[in-house]
Design a protein around this motif. Sequence first.
Motif, PDB file in Angstrom:
ATOM      1  N   GLN A 207      -7.147  -8.122  -2.051  1.00  0.00           N
ATOM      2  CA  GLN A 207      -7.722  -8.693  -3.270  1.00  0.00           C
ATOM      3  C   GLN A 207      -8.450  -7.591  -4.038  1.00  0.00           C
ATOM      4  O   GLN A 207      -9.561  -7.195  -3.691  1.00  0.00           O
ATOM      5  N   ARG A 208      -7.808  -7.091  -5.076  1.00  0.00           N
ATOM      6  CA  ARG A 208      -8.383  -6.031  -5.889  1.00  0.00           C
ATOM      7  C   ARG A 208      -8.023  -6.274  -7.344  1.00  0.00           C
ATOM      8  O   ARG A 208      -6.843  -6.485  -7.680  1.00  0.00           O
ATOM      9  N   THR A 209      -9.021  -6.234  -8.214  1.00  0.00           N
ATOM     10  CA  THR A 209      -8.789  -6.461  -9.643  1.00  0.00           C
ATOM     11  C   THR A 209      -7.808  -5.451 -10.208  1.00  0.00           C
ATOM     12  O   THR A 209      -7.003  -5.767 -11.088  1.00  0.00           O
ATOM     13  N   VAL A 210      -7.836  -4.223  -9.695  1.00  0.00           N
ATOM     14  CA  VAL A 210      -6.988  -3.166 -10.229  1.00  0.00           C
ATOM     15  C   VAL A 210      -5.508  -3.517 -10.123  1.00  0.00           C
ATOM     16  O   VAL A 210      -4.687  -3.062 -10.920  1.00  0.00           O
ATOM     17  N   LEU A 211      -5.132  -4.360  -9.179  1.00  0.00           N
ATOM     18  CA  LEU A 211      -3.727  -4.713  -9.010  1.00  0.00           C
ATOM     19  C   LEU A 211      -3.201  -5.562 -10.161  1.00  0.00           C
ATOM     20  O   LEU A 211      -1.997  -5.709 -10.335  1.00  0.00           O
ATOM     21  N   LYS A 212      -4.115  -6.134 -10.955  1.00  0.00           N
ATOM     22  CA  LYS A 212      -3.713  -6.948 -12.099  1.00  0.00           C
ATOM     23  C   LYS A 212      -3.513  -6.114 -13.363  1.00  0.00           C
ATOM     24  O   LYS A 212      -3.107  -6.627 -14.398  1.00  0.00           O
ATOM     25  N   ASP A 213      -3.842  -4.816 -13.289  1.00  0.00           N
ATOM     26  CA  ASP A 213      -3.759  -3.957 -14.462  1.00  0.00           C
ATOM     27  C   ASP A 213      -2.317  -3.764 -14.921  1.00  0.00           C
ATOM     28  O   ASP A 213      -1.364  -3.961 -14.161  1.00  0.00           O
ATOM     29  N   ASP A 214      -2.186  -3.325 -16.184  1.00  0.00           N
ATOM     30  CA  ASP A 214      -0.859  -3.045 -16.726  1.00  0.00           C
ATOM     31  C   ASP A 214      -0.274  -1.753 -16.177  1.00  0.00           C
ATOM     32  O   ASP A 214       0.922  -1.505 -16.305  1.00  0.00           O
ATOM     33  N   LYS A 215      -1.130  -0.928 -15.571  1.00  0.00           N
ATOM     34  CA  LYS A 215      -0.652   0.312 -14.971  1.00  0.00           C
ATOM     35  C   LYS A 215      -0.495   0.126 -13.467  1.00  0.00           C
ATOM     36  O   LYS A 215      -1.273  -0.573 -12.827  1.00  0.00           O
ATOM     37  N   SER A 216       0.493   0.787 -12.914  1.00  0.00           N
ATOM     38  CA  SER A 216       0.736   0.681 -11.487  1.00  0.00           C
ATOM     39  C   SER A 216      -0.437   1.242 -10.698  1.00  0.00           C
ATOM     40  O   SER A 216      -1.085   2.206 -11.107  1.00  0.00           O
ATOM     41  N   ILE A 217      -0.693   0.658  -9.543  1.00  0.00           N
ATOM     42  CA  ILE A 217      -1.736   1.166  -8.662  1.00  0.00           C
ATOM     43  C   ILE A 217      -1.442   2.602  -8.260  1.00  0.00           C
ATOM     44  O   ILE A 217      -2.352   3.391  -7.989  1.00  0.00           O
ATOM     45  N   PHE A 218      -0.182   2.990  -8.271  1.00  0.00           N
ATOM     46  CA  PHE A 218       0.197   4.327  -7.827  1.00  0.00           C
ATOM     47  C   PHE A 218      -0.049   5.395  -8.897  1.00  0.00           C
ATOM     48  O   PHE A 218       0.066   6.585  -8.616  1.00  0.00           O
ATOM     49  N   SER A 219      -0.383   4.982 -10.100  1.00  0.00           N
ATOM     50  CA  SER A 219      -0.649   5.935 -11.171  1.00  0.00           C
ATOM     51  C   SER A 219      -2.145   6.170 -11.389  1.00  0.00           C
ATOM     52  O   SER A 219      -2.536   7.024 -12.187  1.00  0.00           O
ATOM     53  N   SER A 220      -2.980   5.415 -10.683  1.00  0.00           N
ATOM     54  CA  SER A 220      -4.427   5.531 -10.883  1.00  0.00           C
ATOM     55  C   SER A 220      -4.969   6.803 -10.230  1.00  0.00           C
ATOM     56  O   SER A 220      -4.531   7.205  -9.149  1.00  0.00           O
ATOM     57  N   LYS A 221      -5.948   7.412 -10.877  1.00  0.00           N
ATOM     58  CA  LYS A 221      -6.601   8.604 -10.345  1.00  0.00           C
ATOM     59  C   LYS A 221      -7.980   8.284  -9.769  1.00  0.00           C
ATOM     60  O   LYS A 221      -8.664   9.169  -9.265  1.00  0.00           O
ATOM     61  N   ASN A 222      -8.387   7.028  -9.852  1.00  0.00           N
ATOM     62  CA  ASN A 222      -9.663   6.609  -9.300  1.00  0.00           C
ATOM     63  C   ASN A 222      -9.613   6.658  -7.769  1.00  0.00           C
ATOM     64  O   ASN A 222      -8.655   6.195  -7.146  1.00  0.00           O
ATOM     65  N   TYR A 223     -10.672   7.191  -7.157  1.00  0.00           N
ATOM     66  CA  TYR A 223     -10.673   7.348  -5.701  1.00  0.00           C
ATOM     67  C   TYR A 223     -10.516   6.004  -4.982  1.00  0.00           C
ATOM     68  O   TYR A 223      -9.732   5.874  -4.050  1.00  0.00           O
ATOM     69  N   ARG A 224     -11.287   4.994  -5.433  1.00  0.00           N
ATOM     70  CA  ARG A 224     -11.192   3.690  -4.775  1.00  0.00           C
ATOM     71  C   ARG A 224      -9.803   3.093  -4.934  1.00  0.00           C
ATOM     72  O   ARG A 224      -9.289   2.438  -4.027  1.00  0.00           O
ATOM     73  N   ASP A 225      -9.202   3.310  -6.087  1.00  0.00           N
ATOM     74  CA  ASP A 225      -7.850   2.802  -6.306  1.00  0.00           C
ATOM     75  C   ASP A 225      -6.863   3.473  -5.363  1.00  0.00           C
ATOM     76  O   ASP A 225      -5.882   2.858  -4.933  1.00  0.00           O
ATOM     77  N   LYS A 226      -7.103   4.724  -5.035  1.00  0.00           N
ATOM     78  CA  LYS A 226      -6.198   5.447  -4.136  1.00  0.00           C
ATOM     79  C   LYS A 226      -6.208   4.832  -2.737  1.00  0.00           C
ATOM     80  O   LYS A 226      -5.191   4.864  -2.036  1.00  0.00           O
ATOM     81  N   VAL A 227      -7.337   4.274  -2.350  1.00  0.00           N
ATOM     82  CA  VAL A 227      -7.400   3.587  -1.063  1.00  0.00           C
ATOM     83  C   VAL A 227      -6.489   2.359  -1.080  1.00  0.00           C
ATOM     84  O   VAL A 227      -5.737   2.100  -0.139  1.00  0.00           O
ATOM     85  N   VAL A 228      -6.562   1.615  -2.188  1.00  0.00           N
ATOM     86  CA  VAL A 228      -5.690   0.449  -2.347  1.00  0.00           C
ATOM     87  C   VAL A 228      -4.228   0.895  -2.423  1.00  0.00           C
ATOM     88  O   VAL A 228      -3.345   0.266  -1.821  1.00  0.00           O
ATOM     89  N   ALA A 229      -3.983   1.986  -3.140  1.00  0.00           N
ATOM     90  CA  ALA A 229      -2.617   2.495  -3.265  1.00  0.00           C
ATOM     91  C   ALA A 229      -2.039   2.856  -1.906  1.00  0.00           C
ATOM     92  O   ALA A 229      -0.852   2.614  -1.639  1.00  0.00           O
ATOM     93  N   LYS A 230      -2.858   3.399  -1.037  1.00  0.00           N
ATOM     94  CA  LYS A 230      -2.398   3.736   0.311  1.00  0.00           C
ATOM     95  C   LYS A 230      -2.006   2.477   1.072  1.00  0.00           C
ATOM     96  O   LYS A 230      -0.972   2.441   1.749  1.00  0.00           O
ATOM     97  N   GLN A 231      -2.824   1.428   0.952  1.00  0.00           N
ATOM     98  CA  GLN A 231      -2.502   0.150   1.598  1.00  0.00           C
ATOM     99  C   GLN A 231      -1.182  -0.410   1.070  1.00  0.00           C
ATOM    100  O   GLN A 231      -0.340  -0.886   1.848  1.00  0.00           O
ATOM    101  N   MET A 232      -1.016  -0.349  -0.248  1.00  0.00           N
ATOM    102  CA  MET A 232       0.193  -0.883  -0.864  1.00  0.00           C
ATOM    103  C   MET A 232       1.417  -0.067  -0.456  1.00  0.00           C
ATOM    104  O   MET A 232       2.501  -0.619  -0.214  1.00  0.00           O
ATOM    105  N   ALA A 233       1.259   1.244  -0.399  1.00  0.00           N
ATOM    106  CA  ALA A 233       2.377   2.103  -0.006  1.00  0.00           C
ATOM    107  C   ALA A 233       2.820   1.793   1.421  1.00  0.00           C
ATOM    108  O   ALA A 233       4.027   1.784   1.718  1.00  0.00           O
ATOM    109  N   GLU A 234       1.865   1.526   2.295  1.00  0.00           N
ATOM    110  CA  GLU A 234       2.217   1.177   3.675  1.00  0.00           C
ATOM    111  C   GLU A 234       2.970  -0.149   3.728  1.00  0.00           C
ATOM    112  O   GLU A 234       3.942  -0.299   4.477  1.00  0.00           O
ATOM    113  N   LEU A 235       2.518  -1.122   2.919  1.00  0.00           N
ATOM    114  CA  LEU A 235       3.222  -2.405   2.846  1.00  0.00           C
ATOM    115  C   LEU A 235       4.640  -2.211   2.341  1.00  0.00           C
ATOM    116  O   LEU A 235       5.606  -2.714   2.942  1.00  0.00           O
ATOM    117  N   PHE A 236       4.789  -1.477   1.243  1.00  0.00           N
ATOM    118  CA  PHE A 236       6.105  -1.317   0.625  1.00  0.00           C
ATOM    119  C   PHE A 236       7.041  -0.458   1.472  1.00  0.00           C
ATOM    120  O   PHE A 236       8.255  -0.668   1.469  1.00  0.00           O
TER     121      PHE A 236
END
Length: 248
Positions: A207-236
């Motif tokens: 549950q992360r607000t950033v996942l609702k953004d128009d930009k992919s989680i994988f394009s974010s440069k925010n450190y906290r977003d990168k943690v979420v991106a890692k979780q998503m990458a493992e899922l995918f």
Amino acid sequence: MKIVTVNVNKGGAGKTTLSFNLTEYMRKESRVLLLDFDDSANLTNRYGYFEDKKNTVINLFDKKEIEPIHVAENLDLIAGHKEVELLKERLASRRRREYIFGTWLAENEEWLTKTYDYIIIDTENDEGLLTLNAIIVSDIVIGVAEASKDSFLSLISLRKFVTDLNVEFNGDTKLIFVANKISNDNPSKELIEDLSEYEEYAGYMPQRTVLKDDKSIFSSKNYRDKVVAKQMAELFAGLKVKFDEVTI
């Protein structure tokens, strides 16, 4: 070439969020054709606004003619359109209407298989005609559920729907369950516990607000977003393993 459809007959579960971020993950190493079958065109709008029907599902189903839009590296889009509901009304009286998309795929199989590794389809939250067209030709259907009883029951209904379609259309579509908006609260824990009893369950999106953004989680440069991106990458990455296990 594998065909993946994302569907659940419930709004707000995260179907488009999953479709978008899965596509952005897959296109890093694979060539993807993305189709938006939803009249909201929310997925399409993440890449731009396309009014010309020659680039949309309207033309695909009405005329079986389409010019995919090249929207990013390794990614083409067949856009959604606000007139999808009118399209479904027109198609309701057409013979063999369940096979329109499958016929288009068969007629264009040579260039599709040469051009793309994956076709990913984001459907409406329904079991309607366009969704039916998508599922019966899909190798994999991904169902998404948030932490609610209604959402969980929608996954169970999807399971029956896919099973029934496999029988009726002599298919072998595989089903995968993904949970969404998962946190440390009790409803989330209960959903994961319930889904874990099903062999279709493959993991969850946090549950992360950033996942609702128009930009992919994988394009974010925010450190906290990168943690979420890692979780998503493992899922995918786990989903891709399941995709690769499916034989055509």
